[in-house]
Structures are given as C-alpha cells and as structure tokens.
Design a protein around this motif. Structure first.
Motif, PDB file in Angstrom:
ATOM      1  N   TYR A  57     -40.450 -12.570 -13.349  1.00 21.13           N
ATOM      2  CA  TYR A  57     -40.341 -11.167 -13.753  1.00 21.13           C
ATOM      3  C   TYR A  57     -39.926 -11.097 -15.215  1.00 21.13           C
ATOM      4  O   TYR A  57     -39.038 -11.828 -15.649  1.00 21.13           O
ATOM      5  CB  TYR A  57     -39.287 -10.439 -12.913  1.00 21.13           C
ATOM      6  CG  TYR A  57     -39.640 -10.340 -11.455  1.00 21.13           C
ATOM      7  CD1 TYR A  57     -40.352  -9.245 -10.980  1.00 21.13           C
ATOM      8  CD2 TYR A  57     -39.259 -11.325 -10.555  1.00 21.13           C
ATOM      9  CE1 TYR A  57     -40.683  -9.153  -9.635  1.00 21.13           C
ATOM     10  CE2 TYR A  57     -39.579 -11.241  -9.218  1.00 21.13           C
ATOM     11  CZ  TYR A  57     -40.288 -10.150  -8.761  1.00 21.13           C
ATOM     12  OH  TYR A  57     -40.608 -10.060  -7.433  1.00 21.13           O
ATOM     13  N   TYR A  59     -38.651  -8.392 -18.386  1.00 19.82           N
ATOM     14  CA  TYR A  59     -37.955  -7.124 -18.597  1.00 19.82           C
ATOM     15  C   TYR A  59     -38.175  -6.662 -20.040  1.00 19.82           C
ATOM     16  O   TYR A  59     -37.275  -6.746 -20.870  1.00 19.82           O
ATOM     17  CB  TYR A  59     -36.460  -7.277 -18.300  1.00 19.82           C
ATOM     18  CG  TYR A  59     -36.201  -7.679 -16.875  1.00 19.82           C
ATOM     19  CD1 TYR A  59     -36.081  -6.720 -15.878  1.00 19.82           C
ATOM     20  CD2 TYR A  59     -36.106  -9.005 -16.511  1.00 19.82           C
ATOM     21  CE1 TYR A  59     -35.874  -7.082 -14.554  1.00 19.82           C
ATOM     22  CE2 TYR A  59     -35.897  -9.382 -15.189  1.00 19.82           C
ATOM     23  CZ  TYR A  59     -35.779  -8.416 -14.219  1.00 19.82           C
ATOM     24  OH  TYR A  59     -35.573  -8.778 -12.915  1.00 19.82           O
ATOM     25  N   ARG A  63     -39.239  -0.707 -20.928  1.00 20.44           N
ATOM     26  CA  ARG A  63     -40.242  -0.678 -19.859  1.00 20.44           C
ATOM     27  C   ARG A  63     -39.612  -1.143 -18.547  1.00 20.44           C
ATOM     28  O   ARG A  63     -38.610  -1.846 -18.554  1.00 20.44           O
ATOM     29  CB  ARG A  63     -41.421  -1.585 -20.195  1.00 20.44           C
ATOM     30  CG  ARG A  63     -42.231  -1.119 -21.382  1.00 20.44           C
ATOM     31  CD  ARG A  63     -43.510  -1.908 -21.466  1.00 20.44           C
ATOM     32  NE  ARG A  63     -44.267  -1.540 -22.650  1.00 20.44           N
ATOM     33  CZ  ARG A  63     -45.360  -2.170 -23.034  1.00 20.44           C
ATOM     34  NH1 ARG A  63     -45.820  -3.187 -22.336  1.00 20.44           N
ATOM     35  NH2 ARG A  63     -46.007  -1.790 -24.104  1.00 20.44           N
ATOM     36  N   PRO A  64     -40.220  -0.778 -17.410  1.00 23.20           N
ATOM     37  CA  PRO A  64     -39.681  -1.253 -16.127  1.00 23.20           C
ATOM     38  C   PRO A  64     -39.944  -2.752 -15.923  1.00 23.20           C
ATOM     39  O   PRO A  64     -40.761  -3.355 -16.629  1.00 23.20           O
ATOM     40  CB  PRO A  64     -40.434  -0.423 -15.096  1.00 23.20           C
ATOM     41  CG  PRO A  64     -41.660   0.060 -15.782  1.00 23.20           C
ATOM     42  CD  PRO A  64     -41.340   0.144 -17.245  1.00 23.20           C
ATOM     43  N   GLU A  65     -39.251  -3.321 -14.953  1.00 16.93           N
ATOM     44  CA  GLU A  65     -39.460  -4.722 -14.583  1.00 16.93           C
ATOM     45  C   GLU A  65     -40.946  -4.976 -14.349  1.00 16.93           C
ATOM     46  O   GLU A  65     -41.640  -4.161 -13.761  1.00 16.93           O
ATOM     47  CB  GLU A  65     -38.668  -5.015 -13.309  1.00 16.93           C
ATOM     48  CG  GLU A  65     -38.911  -6.374 -12.723  1.00 16.93           C
ATOM     49  CD  GLU A  65     -38.168  -6.572 -11.424  1.00 16.93           C
ATOM     50  OE1 GLU A  65     -37.088  -7.158 -11.439  1.00 16.93           O
ATOM     51  OE2 GLU A  65     -38.680  -6.096 -10.383  1.00 16.93           O
ATOM     52  N   LEU A  66     -41.423  -6.125 -14.798  1.00 10.50           N
ATOM     53  CA  LEU A  66     -42.840  -6.461 -14.694  1.00 10.50           C
ATOM     54  C   LEU A  66     -42.986  -7.797 -13.974  1.00 10.50           C
ATOM     55  O   LEU A  66     -42.423  -8.813 -14.408  1.00 10.50           O
ATOM     56  CB  LEU A  66     -43.445  -6.563 -16.104  1.00 10.50           C
ATOM     57  CG  LEU A  66     -44.844  -7.118 -16.232  1.00 10.50           C
ATOM     58  CD1 LEU A  66     -45.853  -6.147 -15.632  1.00 10.50           C
ATOM     59  CD2 LEU A  66     -45.175  -7.375 -17.688  1.00 10.50           C
TER      60      LEU A  66
END
Length: 77
Positions: A57, A59, A63-66
């Motif tokens: 993941y 961060y 932006r949101p977690e990817l």
C-alpha cells in the motif's frame, strides 16, 4: 531504488506481518511525486502453510491509501 521497512511484532498469535516503510518515488505515482518520499506499508498474510498473500500500500500525500500491488503465493506440490 532502496526501500526501508520497520515492523512491530503483533501480540495474540497472529501470523500476519505488517511492515511500514517509505520510498523515493521514481515516478510510479505520477510526475508530481517524482523524488518525493512516499510512506508505504507491506502486509503479508500467512493463510496456510501453503498459501500467503502479499499486499503493498502507498500513501501519496493528499490522496487516500492506494493498493499498489497484490500477490498470491501458493506452494506447488
């Protein structure tokens, strides 16, 4: 490119491994993040002795977690 990780042992007998780290983005998140330090987490779930799932993941700031990568590993018999 080098990635660094730190892990804190979990209590309660869980076989999951969660490691936090960071990397210097060479451009995988887009040109606006090139050269920036991006927090990341790698999660390894040991489902059975023959199966594990690894997820990475990112961060990105603002932006949101990817979920960047997910791999299912299965032992061949």
């Amino acid at each position: 490119m080098t990635m660094g990780y730190r892990s804190t042992p979990k209590s309660g007998g869980s076989a999951d491994i969660s490691m936090n780290g960071e990397f210097t983005d060479p451009g995988v998140l887009g040109p606006e993040f090139v050269g920036k330090t991006i927090p990341m987490r790698t999660l390894i779930e040991l489902d059975t002795p023959d199966n594990a799932v690894m997820e990475i993941y990112f961060y990105p700031p603002g932006r949101p977690e990817l979920l960047a990568d997910r791999v299912v590993l299965t032992r061949q018999k």
